[in-house]
Motif scaffolding. Structure first.
Motif, PDB file in Angstrom:
ATOM      1  N   LEU A  39      -0.498  -4.286  46.875  1.00 33.88           N
ATOM      2  CA  LEU A  39       0.338  -5.313  47.684  1.00 33.88           C
ATOM      3  C   LEU A  39      -0.216  -5.616  49.206  1.00 33.88           C
ATOM      4  O   LEU A  39      -0.423  -6.627  49.475  1.00 33.88           O
ATOM      5  CB  LEU A  39       1.623  -5.031  47.644  1.00 33.88           C
ATOM      6  CG  LEU A  39       2.528  -5.318  46.228  1.00 33.88           C
ATOM      7  CD1 LEU A  39       3.867  -4.732  46.268  1.00 33.88           C
ATOM      8  CD2 LEU A  39       2.415  -6.618  45.683  1.00 33.88           C
ATOM      9  N   TRP A  40      -0.306  -4.535  49.541  1.00 30.85           N
ATOM     10  CA  TRP A  40      -0.940  -4.804  51.137  1.00 30.85           C
ATOM     11  C   TRP A  40      -2.376  -5.302  51.065  1.00 30.85           C
ATOM     12  O   TRP A  40      -2.664  -5.845  51.950  1.00 30.85           O
ATOM     13  CB  TRP A  40      -1.069  -3.209  51.754  1.00 30.85           C
ATOM     14  CG  TRP A  40       0.146  -2.870  52.322  1.00 30.85           C
ATOM     15  CD1 TRP A  40       1.044  -1.956  51.915  1.00 30.85           C
ATOM     16  CD2 TRP A  40       0.692  -3.481  53.728  1.00 30.85           C
ATOM     17  NE1 TRP A  40       2.068  -2.028  52.896  1.00 30.85           N
ATOM     18  CE2 TRP A  40       1.906  -2.689  53.806  1.00 30.85           C
ATOM     19  CE3 TRP A  40       0.210  -4.435  54.729  1.00 30.85           C
ATOM     20  CZ2 TRP A  40       2.857  -3.176  55.047  1.00 30.85           C
ATOM     21  CZ3 TRP A  40       1.113  -4.506  55.557  1.00 30.85           C
ATOM     22  CH2 TRP A  40       2.303  -4.047  55.790  1.00 30.85           C
ATOM     23  N   ALA A  41      -3.195  -5.069  50.158  1.00 28.82           N
ATOM     24  CA  ALA A  41      -4.718  -5.287  49.996  1.00 28.82           C
ATOM     25  C   ALA A  41      -4.394  -6.841  49.831  1.00 28.82           C
ATOM     26  O   ALA A  41      -5.046  -7.824  50.671  1.00 28.82           O
ATOM     27  CB  ALA A  41      -5.217  -4.934  48.803  1.00 28.82           C
ATOM     28  N   SER A  42      -3.598  -7.417  48.939  1.00 27.63           N
ATOM     29  CA  SER A  42      -3.350  -8.873  48.912  1.00 27.63           C
ATOM     30  C   SER A  42      -2.588  -9.409  49.943  1.00 27.63           C
ATOM     31  O   SER A  42      -3.058 -10.742  50.395  1.00 27.63           O
ATOM     32  CB  SER A  42      -2.633  -9.006  47.633  1.00 27.63           C
ATOM     33  OG  SER A  42      -2.520 -10.553  47.045  1.00 27.63           O
ATOM     34  N   ALA A  43      -1.647  -8.828  50.715  1.00 27.41           N
ATOM     35  CA  ALA A  43      -1.129  -9.361  52.000  1.00 27.41           C
ATOM     36  C   ALA A  43      -2.274  -9.656  52.856  1.00 27.41           C
ATOM     37  O   ALA A  43      -2.112 -10.573  53.671  1.00 27.41           O
ATOM     38  CB  ALA A  43       0.016  -8.468  52.348  1.00 27.41           C
ATOM     39  N   LEU A  44      -3.014  -8.552  53.272  1.00 32.83           N
ATOM     40  CA  LEU A  44      -3.844  -8.597  54.191  1.00 32.83           C
ATOM     41  C   LEU A  44      -5.076  -9.638  53.805  1.00 32.83           C
ATOM     42  O   LEU A  44      -5.518 -10.400  54.791  1.00 32.83           O
ATOM     43  CB  LEU A  44      -4.637  -7.325  54.539  1.00 32.83           C
ATOM     44  CG  LEU A  44      -3.733  -6.032  55.090  1.00 32.83           C
ATOM     45  CD1 LEU A  44      -4.282  -4.754  55.014  1.00 32.83           C
ATOM     46  CD2 LEU A  44      -3.182  -6.562  56.382  1.00 32.83           C
ATOM     47  N   GLY A  45      -5.362  -9.876  52.767  1.00 31.70           N
ATOM     48  CA  GLY A  45      -6.211 -10.961  52.105  1.00 31.70           C
ATOM     49  C   GLY A  45      -5.659 -12.142  52.706  1.00 31.70           C
ATOM     50  O   GLY A  45      -6.401 -13.060  52.973  1.00 31.70           O
ATOM     51  N   LEU A  46      -4.458 -12.425  52.285  1.00 30.41           N
ATOM     52  CA  LEU A  46      -3.622 -13.679  52.683  1.00 30.41           C
ATOM     53  C   LEU A  46      -3.895 -13.802  53.999  1.00 30.41           C
ATOM     54  O   LEU A  46      -4.133 -15.061  54.780  1.00 30.41           O
ATOM     55  CB  LEU A  46      -2.446 -13.596  52.478  1.00 30.41           C
ATOM     56  CG  LEU A  46      -1.296 -14.978  52.778  1.00 30.41           C
ATOM     57  CD1 LEU A  46      -1.731 -16.122  51.967  1.00 30.41           C
ATOM     58  CD2 LEU A  46       0.030 -14.451  52.381  1.00 30.41           C
TER      59      LEU A  46
END
Length: 323
Positions: free
Chosen positions: A56-63
């Motif tokens: 989730l953090w990977a996707s959040a930071l990707g956002l």
């Protein structure tokens, strides 16, 4: 990988990100087998939740990266079929046999357990075997980061800040108390996003799978990234672990476990690192099904192992007779 050749600075930043990921993997004890074992032994899903948080953090930071104008594309979504379930089960069986998933194998190498140097070659051989027996990866659909999860990311950020504040208070203001497995997963997510921006959605299992399935050769910069990943893990284990005596049987189990994970990762497709970092947070159905099957296979393997050890112990006591 051509992007990494754009400038020496770009390559240096990518190598530092890979090394940081390896360091965090070792310090966080990041491993699906360890997480399932923690659930079975202590009844706590905290380490499984931490793995989901990592994605989730990977996707959040990707956002955030995409919002700032950086390129961030998720790995593709694949159709669901029998191979999804079988692949997930083989990923779990291989991880159980190896006593570590592909994340955990890097952590074990950082702990100077050199048997696990055979796990990546095993993954390569398993993926190559799949290609020769089954064929190329199925058709896929490219996806972008899961922007619809933005409210959940905000909750995660608030929860992590609260956990950090509590850890700081427990440690009497010492920053050393901040580093636990949950914060290590955030560091892994951050390093992964840096690598995606600079080199595409790179994980070592994805690189090995691409090469074995004829989707492009292994670029020399990918070899450097893998070396940096291992170097960071070994640096993270400095002063914490001791070298393990090499045992041929253990080495063969690591090779065999890696092969099963390579076959499973080709059937899904995706190693559990890619499924966790990309598939789960982007709500890719094939990833959720495969990870669920993997967890069930690991849990079954752990219980079977306990039963076999108990039977062996009881048999030894009966043969020894009364004292």
């Amino acid at each position: 990988m051509a992007e990494l050749l754009a400038s020496p600075l770009t390559l240096l930043v990518a190598l530092l990100a890979a090394a940081g990921m390896g360091f965090a993997i070792h310090h966080g004890g990041t491993c699906m087998v360890a997480a399932v074992n923690h659930l079975a032994a202590k009844g706590s899903p905290s380490k499984l939740v931490a793995l989901v948080e990592c994605g989730l953090w990977a996707s959040a930071l990707g956002l955030v990266a995409a919002t700032l104008g950086f390129g961030f594309t998720a790995s593709p979504a694949y159709p669901i079929g029998a191979g999804t379930v079988v692949g997930g089960l083989l990923l779990g069986l291989g991880a159980w046999l190896n006593d570590a998933c592909v994340f955990g194998s890097i952590a074990r190498i950082g702990g100077r357990d050199w048997h696990y140097l055979l796990t990546p070659p095993g993954f390569f051989l398993g993926s190559l075997l799949h290609f020769n027996l089954v064929g190329a990866f199925p058709a896929h659909e490219m996806q972008t980061a899961g922007f619809g999860l933005a409210p959940l990311f905000a909750v995660l950020a608030a929860a992590s800040l609260l956990a950090s504040w509590r850890a700081l208070r427990r440690g009497g203001g010492s920053l050393a108390g901040l580093w636990d497995y949950r914060h290590a997963t955030i560091a892994i997510g951050f390093a992964f996003v840096v690598l995606v921006v600079l080199a595409g959605p790179w994980t070592y299992t994805e690189a090995l799978g691409r090469v074995t399935h004829g989707n492009g050769p292994l670029h020399w910069s990918e070899g450097l990234l893998f070396a940096a990943l291992l170097g960071g893990a070994i640096l993270g284990g400095r002063g914490r672990s001791s070298a393990t005596k090499l045992v041929p049987r253990r080495a063969l189990l690591c090779l065999a476990g890696g092969m099963l994970m390579g076959i499973g990762g080709s059937l899904v497709p995706g190693g559990n690192d890619n499924l966790i970092l990309v598939g789960l947070p982007n709500l890719q159905p094939h990833a959720w099904i495969a990870i669920t099957a993997m967890v069930l296979a690991i849990a079954t393997g752990l219980q079977a192992g306990k039963l076999l050890r108990r039977v062996h112990r009881d048999g030894s006591e009966r043969r020894a007779g009364p004292v």
